[in-house]
Design a protein around this motif. Structure first.
Motif, short mmCIF file in Angstrom:
data_model
loop_
_atom_site.label_atom_id
_atom_site.label_comp_id
_atom_site.label_asym_id
_atom_site.label_seq_id
_atom_site.Cartn_x
_atom_site.Cartn_y
_atom_site.Cartn_z
N ARG A 219 15.74 -5.04 42.07
CA ARG A 219 14.81 -5.33 43.16
C ARG A 219 14.07 -4.07 43.60
NH1 ARG A 219 14.70 -6.19 48.96
NH2 ARG A 219 13.66 -8.16 49.46
N GLN B 103 11.49 -3.39 41.02
CA GLN B 103 10.37 -4.33 41.13
C GLN B 103 9.39 -3.92 42.23
OE1 GLN B 103 11.63 -8.36 41.92
NE2 GLN B 103 9.58 -9.04 42.51
N GLU C 221 7.00 -4.96 36.36
CA GLU C 221 7.31 -5.72 37.58
C GLU C 221 7.60 -7.17 37.26
OE1 GLU C 221 4.94 -7.26 41.56
OE2 GLU C 221 4.22 -5.49 40.52
N SER C 222 6.78 -7.77 36.38
CA SER C 222 6.98 -9.17 35.98
C SER C 222 8.29 -9.34 35.22
CB SER C 222 5.80 -9.63 35.13
OG SER C 222 5.99 -10.95 34.68
N VAL D 155 11.03 -7.45 35.36
CA VAL D 155 12.16 -7.26 36.27
C VAL D 155 12.34 -8.48 37.16
CG1 VAL D 155 13.02 -5.90 38.22
CG2 VAL D 155 12.00 -4.75 36.26
N SER D 156 11.23 -9.05 37.63
CA SER D 156 11.30 -10.25 38.47
C SER D 156 11.95 -11.40 37.71
CB SER D 156 9.90 -10.65 38.92
OG SER D 156 9.92 -11.85 39.67
N ARG E 8 15.70 -10.76 37.40
CA ARG E 8 16.43 -11.00 38.65
C ARG E 8 16.75 -12.47 38.83
NH1 ARG E 8 13.72 -9.75 43.56
NH2 ARG E 8 15.78 -10.07 44.48
#
Length: 247
Positions: free
Chosen positions: A19, A22, A49-50, A52-53, A56
């Motif tokens: 998080r 991200q 970022e995409s 890692v999202s 998660r």
């Protein structure tokens, strides 16, 4: 190294690190976008970022069980206000994680007929309710701490009307505000877990406020808030005594 290994072995620990990554990407992307010649870097940050999202979401698949357990625990809180706020907040977290799981199923292509925007809005709304109720609980706890500080000073034989630090009823708004902020500072300084939880919830609420159109922000503010919230979450996982307890 052992402490870091124990931390990363926990699902919550890994989620907090992802998080933080991200929202760091979101913040850096916002800062670099206006600058010329940074297009490739911005694109890479957006892709990271995409990714890692998406990662998660895997870690959150079992969180509905933890939310149910948290709901069962909060029901037994002795104080009425935290009991009501945390129980309803945790119930909203249960619904949020259910919606999040449905969105994950939609993203995998297993159920392409799912209305993505509708479920995302439901998830955001219930997440907002959860954080808002947690903030109400924080404000209640802060008020109790402020009352304790005032009582402690009174017990030491210092009358509120003679308090040189300004706890008396102020004659104007400036003096009253200074007195209130000083009392708030002293109260939170005596209770670091409460300070950490309040900061975390204040930062967490920025994203749903923006998505629901209640208070529009920008990716920079949301990224910074998410990063600060993630750091607070990392601290509570790494140092369990810093987590705000339910009484």
């Amino acid at each position: 190294m052992d402490a870091f290994t124990r931390f990363t072995n926990q699902t919550q620990g890994r989620d907090r690190l992802l998080r933080a990554t991200q929202y760091t990407c979101m913040l850096l992307r916002y800062l670099l976008e206006p600058k010329a010649g940074k297009e490739k870097v911005v694109m890479k940050l957006k892709e990271l970022e995409s990714s890692v999202s998406t990662g998660r979401k895997w870690f959150r698949l079992g969180n509905v069980v933890h939310a149910v357990q948290a709901t069962q625990q909060s029901i037994h809180a002795t104080d009425l206000v935290p009991r009501v706020c945390l129980t309803i907040a945790n119930l909203n977290r249960v619904v949020y994680f259910i919606c999040d799981t449905v969105l994950w199923v939609r993203s995998t292509g297993l159920a392409s007929s799912i209305n993505k925007e509708k479920w995302r809005m439901w998830a955001t709304r219930h997440y907002y309710y959860s954080v808002l109720l947690s903030l109400v609980r924080d404000l209640y706890e802060i008020s109790l701490q402020m009352e304790r500080v005032v009582r402690d000073r009174a017990k030491r034989g210092k009358s509120l009307s003679q308090d040189p630090l300004g706890y008396s009823v102020a004659k104007d708004e400036t003096e009253w505000l200074q007195s209130f902020l000083l009392l708030l500072f002293r109260s939170l300084r005596k209770h670091p877990p409460l300070l950490l939880d309040t900061v975390k919830n204040l930062c967490d609420i920025l994203d749903p406020l923006d998505q629901l159109g209640i208070y529009k922000s920008n990716p920079g503010v949301i990224g910074l808030g998410g990063l600060v919230s993630s750091i607070a979450g990392i601290i509570t996982v790494a140092c369990p005594h810093m987590k705000l307890k339910t009484h």
